[in-house]
Design an enzyme around this catalytic site. Structure first.
Site, PDB file in Angstrom:
ATOM      1  N   TYR A   1      45.648  -7.783   0.928  1.00 42.19           N
ATOM      2  CA  TYR A   1      46.101  -8.022  -0.446  1.00 42.19           C
ATOM      3  C   TYR A   1      46.731  -9.407  -0.572  1.00 42.19           C
ATOM      4  CZ  TYR A   1      45.427  -3.027  -1.524  1.00 42.19           C
ATOM      5  OH  TYR A   1      44.905  -1.771  -1.729  1.00 42.19           O
TER       6      TYR A   1
ATOM      7  N   ALA B   1      43.173   3.187 -14.643  1.00 38.01           N
ATOM      8  CA  ALA B   1      41.874   2.786 -15.198  1.00 38.01           C
ATOM      9  C   ALA B   1      41.876   1.370 -15.750  1.00 38.01           C
ATOM     10  CB  ALA B   1      41.425   3.781 -16.275  1.00 38.01           C
TER      11      ALA B   1
ATOM     12  N   GLY C   1      43.786  -0.202 -17.549  1.00 33.31           N
ATOM     13  CA  GLY C   1      44.216  -0.326 -18.935  1.00 33.31           C
ATOM     14  C   GLY C   1      43.172   0.043 -19.971  1.00 33.31           C
TER      15      GLY C   1
END
Length: 320
Positions: free
Chosen positions: A59, A231, A233
């Site tokens: 990340y 999801a 947004g």
């Protein structure tokens, strides 16, 4: 550094996904503002009753773990209050190699050691294998995980993006129990639920979710974690299709009825399923993290009919 940390169990309803922390998605260094942003996100998560923090070594090119380690270093006592989870097994592409999956034993060990340094801790509470590596030797993987556990570097293990057969294949060679499987699951990414009802229909050919994975995890005490749970947004801020707009309206109405937020209702839809799904919240915005608080502290408040209404509305077509 400390070897303390709380455990992950049924009371940990929601996880905070740290992928959004650490600045840009490139090797450029992070700065003080990135540390402050991470601290604000962690504070919002703790205020919302969330104590499990999910990482991966890739990340932000490792910067997500690094800024989180900075937050731990400047917040005495925080490590003892939380569960640290990270993942390994993906190698980002570069000028001299393609992106790849890498679950060789020596790679797993090296990646764990690097994560421990970035996170500024002596132990990882839960390590997930990020994605299946087609070239991996499962006996070698089991040996590496067992060694990490015996050294006290990792407490527990799980997988991510794996189906039932892959999990069983690894577990047969590993004495330590696999405790988690992290999959993409949301009201938008519905293969996980539709695989069980679209059998013997033309729509079944379009589904890629390995049928039986939910049942396997439930039968073997493997906690399902849902990445992408909000999801991106699609139902709480950036609707693009008629089905998304209709679902957003329904979520808002249910939230008003239940005195909570649309984000919470969206997570409740996952948590209402009997497979014991723990959503992973990936936003870095403190206000949106706090909008999920009721999901972390309240039982899912959705009736059978409400759950189905959300599902069918999001599908945009009736069930077969």
């Amino acid at each position: 550094m400390t070897n303390q940390g709380v455990g992950m169990g049924d009371d940990d309803r929601v996880l905070y996904g740290c992928m959004g922390l650490g600045g840009s998605w490139d090797p450029a260094p992070y700065g003080p503002g990135d540390i402050d942003a991470a601290a604000a996100a962690v504070e919002a998560a703790l205020d919302s009753g969330i104590t499990v923090f999910d990482h991966a070594d890739i990340y932000r090119h490792g910067k997500s773990e690094a800024v989180f380690g900075e937050v731990l270093a400047r917040t005495p006592g925080l490590r003892e209050r939380i569960t640290l989870q990270t993942k390994c097994g993906i190698r980002l592409g570069g000028e001299d190699r393609p992106g790849m999956y890498d679950l060789r034993a020596q790679t797993i060990t090296r990646r764990v050691e690097e994560s421990l340094i970035r996170l500024r801790t002596d132990v990882i509470d839960v390590l997930l294998l990020h994605r299946p590596d087609p070239l991996a030797d499962v006996d070698s993987i089991a040996s590496a995980l067992t060694s990490l556990h015996r050294q006290g570097l990792v407490r527990r293990f799980g997988v991510s993006n794996m189906g039932a057969a892959q999990i069983a294949h690894l577990q047969a060679r590993l004495d330590l129990p696999l405790v988690a499987n992290q999959l993409e699951m949301s009201l938008h990414s519905r293969d996980w639920v539709e695989a069980g009802v679209l059998l013997n229909t033309p729509a079944a050919a379009a589904g890629g979710f390995p049928f039986g994975t939910l049942e396997h995890c439930r039968d073997h005490g493997i906690r399902l974690q849902a990445w992408g749970a909000l999801a991106q947004g699609r139902f709480t801020g950036r609707q693009r299709t008629p089905a998304e707009r209709a679902t957003a309206e329904l979520l808002a109405e249910l939230a008003r009825r239940k005195a909570t937020t649309p984000e919470t209702v969206l997570l409740w839809w996952l948590m209402r399923h009997p497979s014991r799904i723990a959503p992973v919240i990936g936003t870095a915005r403190p206000d949106r993290i706090r909008a999920c608080r009721d999901a972390a502290v309240r039982e899912p408040d959705l009736t059978h009919e409400e759950w189905y209404e959300l599902w069918v509305t999001a599908r945009g077509v009736p069930l077969p």
